[in-house]
Scaffold this motif. Structure first.
Motif, mmCIF file in Angstrom:
data_model
loop_
_atom_site.group_PDB
_atom_site.id
_atom_site.type_symbol
_atom_site.label_atom_id
_atom_site.label_comp_id
_atom_site.label_asym_id
_atom_site.label_seq_id
_atom_site.Cartn_x
_atom_site.Cartn_y
_atom_site.Cartn_z
ATOM 1 N N SER A 28 0.825 -1.209 0.000
ATOM 2 C CA SER A 28 0.000 0.000 0.000
ATOM 3 C C SER A 28 0.863 1.263 0.000
ATOM 4 O O SER A 28 0.450 2.294 -0.510
ATOM 5 C CB SER A 28 -0.958 0.005 1.189
ATOM 6 N N THR A 29 2.105 1.166 0.550
ATOM 7 C CA THR A 29 2.972 2.352 0.554
ATOM 8 C C THR A 29 4.272 2.140 -0.217
ATOM 9 O O THR A 29 4.798 3.072 -0.806
ATOM 10 C CB THR A 29 3.345 2.776 1.992
ATOM 11 N N THR A 30 4.799 0.901 -0.204
ATOM 12 C CA THR A 30 6.104 0.639 -0.812
ATOM 13 C C THR A 30 6.027 -0.529 -1.782
ATOM 14 O O THR A 30 5.377 -1.539 -1.492
ATOM 15 C CB THR A 30 7.155 0.311 0.281
ATOM 16 N N THR A 31 6.694 -0.384 -2.922
ATOM 17 C CA THR A 31 6.849 -1.488 -3.875
ATOM 18 C C THR A 31 8.253 -2.046 -3.705
ATOM 19 O O THR A 31 9.235 -1.331 -3.876
ATOM 20 C CB THR A 31 6.624 -1.006 -5.319
ATOM 21 N N LYS A 32 8.325 -3.332 -3.331
ATOM 22 C CA LYS A 32 9.608 -3.969 -3.038
ATOM 23 C C LYS A 32 9.960 -4.917 -4.180
ATOM 24 O O LYS A 32 9.152 -5.770 -4.543
ATOM 25 C CB LYS A 32 9.531 -4.738 -1.710
ATOM 26 N N ALA A 33 11.163 -4.772 -4.725
ATOM 27 C CA ALA A 33 11.612 -5.597 -5.858
ATOM 28 C C ALA A 33 12.798 -6.459 -5.440
ATOM 29 O O ALA A 33 13.684 -5.998 -4.708
ATOM 30 C CB ALA A 33 12.000 -4.710 -7.038
ATOM 31 N N LEU A 34 12.792 -7.712 -5.874
ATOM 32 C CA LEU A 34 13.889 -8.640 -5.609
ATOM 33 C C LEU A 34 14.394 -9.208 -6.918
ATOM 34 O O LEU A 34 13.608 -9.467 -7.839
ATOM 35 C CB LEU A 34 13.426 -9.820 -4.744
ATOM 36 N N LEU A 35 15.694 -9.440 -6.989
ATOM 37 C CA LEU A 35 16.275 -10.154 -8.115
ATOM 38 C C LEU A 35 16.672 -11.540 -7.625
ATOM 39 O O LEU A 35 17.344 -11.682 -6.595
ATOM 40 C CB LEU A 35 17.506 -9.409 -8.646
ATOM 41 N N ILE A 36 16.206 -12.566 -8.343
ATOM 42 C CA ILE A 36 16.511 -13.957 -8.000
ATOM 43 C C ILE A 36 17.278 -14.541 -9.175
ATOM 44 O O ILE A 36 16.803 -14.497 -10.317
ATOM 45 C CB ILE A 36 15.215 -14.744 -7.714
ATOM 46 N N GLU A 37 18.490 -15.049 -8.908
ATOM 47 C CA GLU A 37 19.355 -15.525 -9.980
ATOM 48 C C GLU A 37 19.814 -16.955 -9.718
ATOM 49 O O GLU A 37 19.974 -17.368 -8.561
ATOM 50 C CB GLU A 37 20.581 -14.615 -10.113
ATOM 51 N N LYS A 38 20.012 -17.691 -10.803
ATOM 52 C CA LYS A 38 20.522 -19.057 -10.713
ATOM 53 C C LYS A 38 22.048 -18.990 -10.666
ATOM 54 O O LYS A 38 22.691 -18.514 -11.601
ATOM 55 C CB LYS A 38 20.053 -19.862 -11.918
ATOM 56 N N ILE A 39 22.618 -19.445 -9.545
ATOM 57 C CA ILE A 39 24.067 -19.393 -9.344
ATOM 58 C C ILE A 39 24.552 -20.796 -9.019
ATOM 59 O O ILE A 39 24.128 -21.380 -8.010
ATOM 60 C CB ILE A 39 24.428 -18.410 -8.207
ATOM 61 N N ASP A 40 25.411 -21.345 -9.867
ATOM 62 C CA ASP A 40 25.937 -22.708 -9.681
ATOM 63 C C ASP A 40 24.814 -23.727 -9.492
ATOM 64 O O ASP A 40 24.879 -24.602 -8.617
ATOM 65 C CB ASP A 40 26.901 -22.759 -8.469
ATOM 66 N N GLY A 41 23.753 -23.560 -10.297
ATOM 67 C CA GLY A 41 22.659 -24.528 -10.277
ATOM 68 C C GLY A 41 21.649 -24.335 -9.167
ATOM 69 O O GLY A 41 20.689 -25.099 -9.041
ATOM 70 N N VAL A 42 21.861 -23.316 -8.312
ATOM 71 C CA VAL A 42 20.955 -23.068 -7.180
ATOM 72 C C VAL A 42 20.430 -21.638 -7.285
ATOM 73 O O VAL A 42 21.172 -20.717 -7.620
ATOM 74 C CB VAL A 42 21.695 -23.257 -5.830
ATOM 75 N N TYR A 43 19.135 -21.455 -6.990
ATOM 76 C CA TYR A 43 18.531 -20.119 -7.064
ATOM 77 C C TYR A 43 18.805 -19.356 -5.773
ATOM 78 O O TYR A 43 18.622 -19.886 -4.671
ATOM 79 C CB TYR A 43 17.030 -20.218 -7.336
ATOM 80 N N ARG A 44 19.256 -18.110 -5.924
ATOM 81 C CA ARG A 44 19.553 -17.254 -4.779
ATOM 82 C C ARG A 44 18.936 -15.872 -4.979
ATOM 83 O O ARG A 44 18.837 -15.397 -6.109
ATOM 84 C CB ARG A 44 21.075 -17.078 -4.605
ATOM 85 N N GLN A 45 18.546 -15.244 -3.870
ATOM 86 C CA GLN A 45 18.104 -13.854 -3.925
ATOM 87 C C GLN A 45 19.352 -12.991 -3.813
ATOM 88 O O GLN A 45 20.099 -13.097 -2.838
ATOM 89 C CB GLN A 45 17.123 -13.564 -2.780
#
Length: 613
Positions: A28-45
Motif C-alpha cells: 500500500s505504501t512501498t513497492t519492493k523488488a527482488l532479483l533472484i538468480e541461478k548461481i551454480d545450479g541453485v537459485y539465490r536472492q
C-alpha cells in the motif's frame, strides 16, 4: 536481439531454463523488488530495491513504482532491467534483462470481501476460510440468523462496498430457501464495487448446487455471477479450492483491472498477480508439503496481524484486524489488559507510564523505540498481540462443525463436545515470524523470546524469521518454479533463530523435568532441565546435533508423557533453547517473584544485555 516486452510471455516448459527472475510486491505504501538468480545450479536472492507505490494521484499508475524499484535493483546488480521507454527487458542476455517477471499486490487496501452464508459455524465458516485462504480481508460475515432487520442488512451491504461477495449455504441437495433469502438481501442493495462504477459487483456462488437457478434468477441483473463447487458439499467435507481459484481470477479481472495502472501490470507479469497474504500462505503450504512439516507463520504489522498454519496438510489463515503495533496498539492494550502487558516487564512500570507510552505511539505511529525501557515495553505489547492473534487463529482453525467425531470414553471426560482446534503445539515443527517488531528487533534473542512467550511451542520446534519479508515474492515464485522458491526460502529468506525444547506439563519450580544429551561431532554435553528454568546452548545455523531427551513422568516432549525421544536437530543464531517454564506457561502472580524470574530468563538467553533494571 534482446527486446523490451510487456508480456505475458510464454514461460519455458522447463522452469530450470529461467536464469534471472524479477519479483515485486506492490504494497500500500512501498513497492519492493527482488532479483533472484541461478548461481551454480541453485537459485539465490541477490539484490533488492524499493520505491514508493504509485497507485494514488498524482501518478495513479502502479507500474511507475514497479519501474522505479526495478531500476534501483538493476543499478545495484549492474544489470539493465528497464529500457528507455520504461518497459522491462526480456529475456535476459548477458547482463541485460530478466527471464521472468512476477508480482504480488496489496495496494489500495488489498482484496476486500463480504462473505454471506446460512449457518455461522458451517457454510459461513467454510466460505470465510476460502476467502481468507485466497488472501482476502473479510469485511464482514453475514448469515441468515443475523438479528438485524432486513433493511439494516441491506444498508450495511451498500455501505461496505467490497470488491466482491462470496455467497454460500446448504449442503448439496439441502436448503434452498435460506440461500434465496440471502440472495434477496444482496439484490436490493445493488452493491457498488470500490473501483470503477462501470461494471457489476462480482458475486461468487459456492453453495447448494440445487439453488443455482434461484440465485441466477434473483441476482442475474444486479451482479456478475460465477458458479463454483459448494464449499460444503456434505457436512463431513470442505471443498475450498473452487472458491479460492474464482476469487483469484476475479481479483485479476475486476479489482486489479480497475485499479490505477493494474491493467498494464497484469500484461507485464508472466503469471497471475496474487494478493500478498495469499502468496505468503502459498509459500508456507509449499514448504509444509515438500518437507512434510506442520508449520505456523505470522506477520505482525502496524494495524493487523496475519496468522497462517498448515497442520496435517490443512491450511488456515486468520486476520486479526484489531491487533497491531502502531495504529492498533491501543486495541491490543484494551483487549489484553494492562496487567497482561506489564507481566512481561522486568522492572517497576506503572499503568500511567504504560498509558503514556501507548498514547505517544498513537500520536506518532511510525516511531521506533529510543530507549531500552521503550523497547521492552514495545516487545511486551508484541507478545500480547501475537498471543491474542494466535488464540483467535486456534478458535477459527477447527474441525468441521456438524461432523460426528469419533471419540473414546477418555475423550468424553476430557473435553466438551463440538468443534476442536486442529492447531496442536506438540506437533508443530516450524514457526516463521515476520513484521517489523520481529524482523527488526535489535537482537535475535529478543525475537526468539517474543515468539516462545507468545506461541508457547511444545516438544521440539524450530524458530525462524523472514529476513526482509520475502515470503510474498516466493509464494508467487512457487507458482512457476517451486524448487526455486524452496532454494531461496531456505538459503536467503529464513534466518534460523533457534530450536526450542519445551516439555509439555504443569509448571513446577525446581522439579526435574528433563534429562538431555547433545552430541555435536565428538563432543557430548549432558544436562538437566528443572521447573521455571531456561537454558541456552550455542549451536550455529549450519551445525547439526544428535539430541536425546528423557522427560520426567507426566511431561511430554513429543513421544508421549514420560517417553524418551531421540532426534537430529539444527542450531540457529541463538542456538538451542531449553524452556522449563511448563505448558501452559504461567508466570507467578507475586510481582517481585515474577520480575526476578523474568530477569533470570532474560540473562540466561542474553535478551537485554547490560540492562540493570
Amino acid at each position: 536481439m534482446t527486446q523490451a516486452t510487456t508480456g505475458p510471455r510464454r514461460l519455458p516448459e522447463n522452469p530450470d531454463e529461467l536464469e534471472v527472475i524479477l519479483a515485486t510486491d506492490c504494497g500500500s505504501t512501498t513497492t519492493k523488488a527482488l532479483l533472484i538468480e541461478k548461481i551454480d545450479g541453485v537459485y539465490r536472492q541477490t539484490y533488492r530495491g524499493e520505491a514508493p507505490t504509485t497507485v494514488e494521484e498524482p501518478t495513479a499508475d502502479v507500474t511507475i513504482g514497479v519501474v522505479n524499484a526495478a531500476t534501483e535493483v538493476g543499478e545495484l546488480a549492474g544489470r539493465q532491467l528497464v529500457d528507455e521507454n520504461g518497459l522491462l527487458i526480456r529475456p535476459a542476455r548477458g547482463n541485460v534483462g530478466c527471464d521472468a517477471y512476477i508480482s504480488t499486490s496489496s495496494a489500495g487496501g488489498g482484496l476486500q470481501m463480504l462473505v454471506c452464508g446460512v449457518v455461522p459455524t458451517m457454510s459461513a465458516a467454510s466460505a470465510t476460510r476460502a476467502a481468507l485462504g485466497a488472501g482476502a480481508i473479510v469485511l464482514e460475515t453475514m448469515t441468515s440468523n443475523d438479528r438485524r432487520k432486513p433493511h439494516d442488512r441491506i444498508q450495511r451491504i451498500r455501505d461496505l462496498r467490497p470488491d466482491m461477495i462470496l455467497l454460500a449455504g446448504g449442503t448439496d441437495g439441502g436448503t434452498v430457501r435460506h440461500v434465496a433469502a440471502m440472495a434477496e438481501l444482496i439484490a436490493p442493495a445493488k452493491p457498488q464495487p470500490r473501483f470503477g462504477g462501470q461494471y457489476k459487483m462480482p458475486v461468487i456462488y459456492a453453495g447448494n448446487q440445487a439453488a443455482i437457478p434461484v440465485v441466477r434468477d434473483v441476482l442475474g441483473n444486479v451482479a456478475e455471477l460465477s458458479f463454483v463447487e459448494n464449499v460444503r458439499p456434505v457436512l463431513e467435507r470442505e471443498a475450498l479450492a473452487g472458491a479460492r481459484d474464482a476469487i483469484h481470477d476475479l481479483f485479476l479481472e475486476h479489482v486489479m483491472a480497475h485499479a490505477p495502472g493494474y491493467d498494464k501490470l497484469i500484461e507485464w507479469a508472466d503469471t497471475a498477480i496474487m494478493p500478498t497474504p495469499g502468496a505468503v500462505g502459498n509459500i508456507l503450504q509449499t514448504i509444509a508439503r515438500t518437507r512434510g512439516l506442520n508449520a505456523l507463520g505470522v506477520d505482525i504489522g502496524g494495524a493487523t496481524t496475519d496468522v497462517f498454519s498448515v497442520f496435517s496438510g490443512t491450511f488456515n489463515r486468520t486476520v486479526s484486524a484489531n491487533l497491531g503495533m502502531s495504529y492498533s496498539i491501543s486495541n491490543v492494550c484494551a483487549e489484553a489488559g494492562f496487567d497482561a502487558i506489564l507481566r512481561w516487564v522486568p522492572y517497576p512500570e506503572s499503568e500511567k507510564e504504560l498509558r503514556n507510552r501507548v498514547k505517544n505511539k498513537m500520536i506518532r505511529p511510525t516511531t521506533i523505540p529510543q530507549t531500552m525501557e521503550a523497547l521492552i515495553f514495545e516487545q511486551a505489547v508484541a507478545r500480547e498481540a501475537l498471543r491474542l492473534a494466535y488464540v483467535q487463529h486456534k478458535q477459527f482453525a477447527t474441525t468441521l462443525a456438524g461432523v460426528q467425531q469419533q471419540r473414546t470414553i477418555g475423550d468424553a471426560f476430557a473435553q466438551s463436545g463440538g468443534q476442536q482446534t486442529i492447531v496442536n503445539n506438540l506437533k508443530l515443527d516450524l514457526i516463521v515470524g515476520s513484521g517489523g517488531v520481529l524482523s527488526h528487533a535489535p537482537r535475535m534473542e529478543q525475537t526468539t523470546m517474543m515468539m516462545i512467550d507468545a506461541f508457547e511451542p511444545e516438544g521440539i520446534t524450530v524458530l525462524a524469521k523472514d529476513s526482509i519479508f520475502m515470503m510474498p515474492h516466493l509464494g508467487v515464485l512457487a507458482e512457476i518454479h517451486p524448487q526455486a522458491a524452496m532454494d531461496v526460502f531456505e538459503r536467503d529468506c529464513l534466518i534460523m533463530l533457534a530450536t526450542c525444547i519445551a516439555p509439555k506439563g504443569p509448571p513446577a519450580s525446581g522439579k526435574l523435568l528433563l534429562k538431555y544429551s547433545l552430541e555435536v561431532g565428538s563432543r557430548v554435553v549432558e544436562g538437566e532441565l528443572h521447573g521455571h528454568e531456561m537454558q541456552r546452548f550455542d549451536l550455529g545455523p549450519d551445525e547439526l546435533a544428535r539430541l536425546k531427551l528423557v522427560p520426567a513422568a507426566g511431561y511430554d516432549v513429543g513421544a508421549g508423557p514420560g517417553k524418551p525421544l531421540e532426534r537430529e536437530i539444527r542450531g540457529g543464531m541463538v542456538g538451542v533453547v531449553f524452556d522449563g517454564r511448563g505448558r501452559p506457561l504461567a508466570l507467578p502472580s507475586n510481582t517481585e517473584d515474577r520480575r526476578a524470574l523474568l530477569k533470570t530468563w532474560n540473562q540466561a538467553l542474553g535478551v537485554y544485555p547490560g540492562h540493570n533494571h
